[in-house]
Design a protein around this motif. Structure first.
Motif, PDB file in Angstrom:
ATOM      1  N   GLY A   1       5.941  31.444  27.838  1.00 58.43           N
ATOM      2  CA  GLY A   1       6.513  30.440  26.952  1.00 58.43           C
ATOM      3  C   GLY A   1       7.452  31.000  25.898  1.00 58.43           C
ATOM      4  O   GLY A   1       8.513  30.432  25.642  1.00 58.43           O
ATOM      5  N   TYR A   2       7.058  32.102  25.289  1.00 52.70           N
ATOM      6  CA  TYR A   2       7.906  32.703  24.255  1.00 52.70           C
ATOM      7  C   TYR A   2       9.281  33.039  24.819  1.00 52.70           C
ATOM      8  O   TYR A   2      10.287  32.893  24.145  1.00 52.70           O
ATOM      9  CB  TYR A   2       7.283  34.001  23.727  1.00 52.70           C
ATOM     10  N   ASN A   3       9.312  33.500  26.044  1.00 56.02           N
ATOM     11  CA  ASN A   3      10.562  33.950  26.645  1.00 56.02           C
ATOM     12  C   ASN A   3      11.424  32.811  27.167  1.00 56.02           C
ATOM     13  O   ASN A   3      12.357  33.039  27.922  1.00 56.02           O
ATOM     14  CB  ASN A   3      10.280  34.944  27.771  1.00 56.02           C
ATOM     15  N   GLN A   4      11.132  31.591  26.753  1.00 61.45           N
ATOM     16  CA  GLN A   4      11.961  30.457  27.137  1.00 61.45           C
ATOM     17  C   GLN A   4      12.623  29.811  25.929  1.00 61.45           C
ATOM     18  O   GLN A   4      13.313  28.806  26.066  1.00 61.45           O
ATOM     19  CB  GLN A   4      11.125  29.442  27.907  1.00 61.45           C
ATOM     20  N   ILE A   5      12.425  30.395  24.766  1.00 65.06           N
ATOM     21  CA  ILE A   5      13.054  29.889  23.547  1.00 65.06           C
ATOM     22  C   ILE A   5      14.251  30.761  23.237  1.00 65.06           C
ATOM     23  O   ILE A   5      14.104  31.960  22.971  1.00 65.06           O
ATOM     24  CB  ILE A   5      12.057  29.886  22.371  1.00 65.06           C
ATOM     25  N   PRO A   6      15.457  30.203  23.290  1.00 66.34           N
ATOM     26  CA  PRO A   6      16.660  31.009  23.046  1.00 66.34           C
ATOM     27  C   PRO A   6      16.703  31.544  21.612  1.00 66.34           C
ATOM     28  O   PRO A   6      16.318  30.856  20.672  1.00 66.34           O
ATOM     29  CB  PRO A   6      17.815  30.036  23.282  1.00 66.34           C
ATOM     30  N   MET A   7      17.171  32.771  21.476  1.00 69.66           N
ATOM     31  CA  MET A   7      17.393  33.357  20.156  1.00 69.66           C
ATOM     32  C   MET A   7      18.700  32.798  19.596  1.00 69.66           C
ATOM     33  O   MET A   7      19.623  32.494  20.361  1.00 69.66           O
ATOM     34  CB  MET A   7      17.551  34.881  20.249  1.00 69.66           C
ATOM     35  N   ALA A   8      18.783  32.686  18.296  1.00 72.76           N
ATOM     36  CA  ALA A   8      20.050  32.334  17.665  1.00 72.76           C
ATOM     37  C   ALA A   8      21.036  33.462  17.957  1.00 72.76           C
ATOM     38  O   ALA A   8      20.673  34.644  17.903  1.00 72.76           O
ATOM     39  CB  ALA A   8      19.864  32.168  16.162  1.00 72.76           C
ATOM     40  N   THR A   9      22.243  33.109  18.297  1.00 72.04           N
ATOM     41  CA  THR A   9      23.259  34.106  18.653  1.00 72.04           C
ATOM     42  C   THR A   9      23.403  35.165  17.569  1.00 72.04           C
ATOM     43  O   THR A   9      23.532  36.352  17.867  1.00 72.04           O
ATOM     44  CB  THR A   9      24.616  33.416  18.914  1.00 72.04           C
ATOM     45  N   THR A  10      23.326  34.755  16.321  1.00 75.45           N
ATOM     46  CA  THR A  10      23.479  35.691  15.207  1.00 75.45           C
ATOM     47  C   THR A  10      22.301  36.657  15.076  1.00 75.45           C
ATOM     48  O   THR A  10      22.424  37.691  14.432  1.00 75.45           O
ATOM     49  CB  THR A  10      23.646  34.933  13.879  1.00 75.45           C
ATOM     50  N   ASP A  11      21.162  36.326  15.692  1.00 77.25           N
ATOM     51  CA  ASP A  11      19.968  37.166  15.578  1.00 77.25           C
ATOM     52  C   ASP A  11      19.718  38.061  16.789  1.00 77.25           C
ATOM     53  O   ASP A  11      18.855  38.935  16.747  1.00 77.25           O
ATOM     54  CB  ASP A  11      18.732  36.297  15.341  1.00 77.25           C
ATOM     55  N   MET A  12      20.447  37.861  17.861  1.00 77.03           N
ATOM     56  CA  MET A  12      20.197  38.621  19.088  1.00 77.03           C
ATOM     57  C   MET A  12      20.298  40.131  18.869  1.00 77.03           C
ATOM     58  O   MET A  12      19.441  40.887  19.307  1.00 77.03           O
ATOM     59  CB  MET A  12      21.158  38.195  20.197  1.00 77.03           C
ATOM     60  N   LYS A  13      21.326  40.576  18.178  1.00 74.48           N
ATOM     61  CA  LYS A  13      21.534  42.020  17.992  1.00 74.48           C
ATOM     62  C   LYS A  13      20.447  42.663  17.131  1.00 74.48           C
ATOM     63  O   LYS A  13      20.245  43.867  17.191  1.00 74.48           O
ATOM     64  CB  LYS A  13      22.920  42.289  17.407  1.00 74.48           C
TER      65      LYS A  13
END
Length: 133
Positions: A43-55
């Motif tokens: 489940g956790y791995n199906q919530i997209p990260m905010a683009t600004t937080d990915m890095k």
């Protein structure tokens, strides 16, 4: 794979979204005859990260930098974020035939007949499969 997010977690403000009270959840299923336990293991791995937080989730393997595009287990606010999503998705079923604690769910029913109906109901089916009217 396990990544140490200690420094990132120290730098992030805490999300104060409350997790459900375990005693209330247990009390909510006690009088039901039939229970189905569901564990949403990815489940956790199906919530997209905010683009600004990915890095901010970057890690190195074989001299190459990678980062998560979806929420990674181990992030400080992952549980609160996931619970908020589950509360929203299951809001019309929680307390009636479903109880949710982060990625653990219980479908509860007073009888086998009702349980079959609860598992087949269109509202539940649409959530699980992504099918909508």
């Amino acid at each position: 794979m396990c990544i140490d997010y200690t420094d990132l977690n120290k730098a992030c403000p805490r999300d104060a979204y409350p997790l459900p009270n375990i005693d209330r959840l247990v009390d909510g299923v006690v009088d039901n005859k039939v229970l189905n336990f569901i564990y949403a293991y990815s489940g956790y791995n199906q919530i997209p990260m905010a683009t600004t937080d990915m890095k901010k989730t970057a890690f190195i393997i074989d001299n190459t930098n990678y980062f998560y595009k979806v929420m990674s287990f181990g992030l400080k606010n992952a549980s609160a974020t996931y619970q908020r999503l589950m509360d929203k998705v299951f809001s019309h079923l929680m307390g009636k035939c479903v109880e949710v604690y982060v990625n653990d769910m219980v479908v509860k029913s007073p009888s086998h007949h009702q349980h079959a109906q609860d598992l087949l109901m269109e509202a539940w089916f649409g959530i699980v499969t992504g099918i909508s009217e």
